[in-house]
Write a protein that holds these residues in place. Structure first.
Motif, PDB file in Angstrom:
ATOM      1  N   THR A  21      81.136  52.655  26.848  1.00  0.00           N
ATOM      2  CA  THR A  21      81.151  51.986  28.140  1.00  0.00           C
ATOM      3  C   THR A  21      81.706  50.575  27.968  1.00  0.00           C
ATOM      4  N   TYR A  22      82.251  50.067  29.054  1.00  0.00           N
ATOM      5  CA  TYR A  22      82.819  48.713  29.040  1.00  0.00           C
ATOM      6  C   TYR A  22      82.575  48.114  30.407  1.00  0.00           C
ATOM      7  N   LEU A  23      82.007  46.913  30.429  1.00  0.00           N
ATOM      8  CA  LEU A  23      81.682  46.271  31.690  1.00  0.00           C
ATOM      9  C   LEU A  23      82.290  44.873  31.761  1.00  0.00           C
ATOM     10  N   ALA A  24      82.601  44.452  32.962  1.00  0.00           N
ATOM     11  CA  ALA A  24      83.113  43.098  33.176  1.00  0.00           C
ATOM     12  C   ALA A  24      82.032  42.078  32.793  1.00  0.00           C
ATOM     13  N   ASP A  25      82.476  40.937  32.331  1.00  0.00           N
ATOM     14  CA  ASP A  25      81.540  39.902  31.913  1.00  0.00           C
ATOM     15  C   ASP A  25      80.580  39.503  33.036  1.00  0.00           C
ATOM     16  N   SER A  26      81.070  39.538  34.260  1.00  0.00           N
ATOM     17  CA  SER A  26      80.255  39.092  35.390  1.00  0.00           C
ATOM     18  C   SER A  26      79.084  40.015  35.689  1.00  0.00           C
ATOM     19  N   VAL A  27      79.110  41.228  35.158  1.00  0.00           N
ATOM     20  CA  VAL A  27      78.047  42.192  35.478  1.00  0.00           C
ATOM     21  C   VAL A  27      77.381  42.802  34.257  1.00  0.00           C
ATOM     22  N   LYS A  28      77.863  42.531  33.060  1.00  0.00           N
ATOM     23  CA  LYS A  28      77.437  43.299  31.888  1.00  0.00           C
ATOM     24  C   LYS A  28      75.960  43.155  31.570  1.00  0.00           C
ATOM     25  N   ASP A  29      75.317  42.112  32.014  1.00  0.00           N
ATOM     26  CA  ASP A  29      73.877  41.959  31.768  1.00  0.00           C
ATOM     27  C   ASP A  29      73.035  42.545  32.887  1.00  0.00           C
ATOM     28  N   ARG A  30      73.673  43.038  33.947  1.00  0.00           N
ATOM     29  CA  ARG A  30      72.930  43.508  35.121  1.00  0.00           C
ATOM     30  C   ARG A  30      73.265  44.937  35.534  1.00  0.00           C
ATOM     31  N   PHE A  31      74.473  45.386  35.236  1.00  0.00           N
ATOM     32  CA  PHE A  31      74.925  46.709  35.661  1.00  0.00           C
ATOM     33  C   PHE A  31      75.013  47.666  34.481  1.00  0.00           C
TER      34      PHE A  31
END
Length: 124
Positions: free
Chosen positions: A58-68
């Motif tokens: 998985t890969y998440l944007a920095d703006s959401v990686k701690d929440r999504f």
């Protein structure tokens, strides 16, 4: 051809959680990496999260990686986006997309199929 249909959006308050679902039909969706994007009014569509085929990466944007969190259940042909600690700046239309590319792609042009989107509104 893959058809994608998002659901689960709505109006919530800051700090709440939502889980978006993306149901796929048509050509075997498990053959595709899946992504979530979002587009706020007056802004360009931006990458949120991606999950590889079979869900190994998985890969998440920095703006959401701690929440999504993004996940997939190929038995149900469904991809999920769990959104916690929502903020007003998360307000947008959220789109599900499918990509045939093996490498991680965060650009819109890297995805082959798109859903119609689901609205997420976070009030302060």
């Amino acid at each position: 051809q893959v058809q994608l249909h998002e659901s689960g959006g709505g109006l919530v308050q800051a700090g709440d959680s939502l889980r978006l679902s993306c149901a796929a039909s048509g050509r075997t969706s498990s053959s595709y990496a899946m992504g979530w994007f979002r587009q706020a009014p007056g802004k360009e569509r931006e990458f949120v999260a991606r999950i590889s085929r079979m869900g190994a990466n998985t890969y998440l944007a920095d703006s959401v990686k701690d929440r999504f969190t993004i996940s997939r259940d190929d038995a149900k042909s469904t991809v999920y986006l769990q959104m916690n600690s929502l903020k007003p700046e998360d307000t947008a239309v959220y789109y599900c997309a499918a990509s045939s590319r093996v490498v991680v792609v965060t650009e819109v042009h890297g995805y082959d199929y798109w859903g119609q989107g689901t609205q997420v509104t976070v009030s302060s």
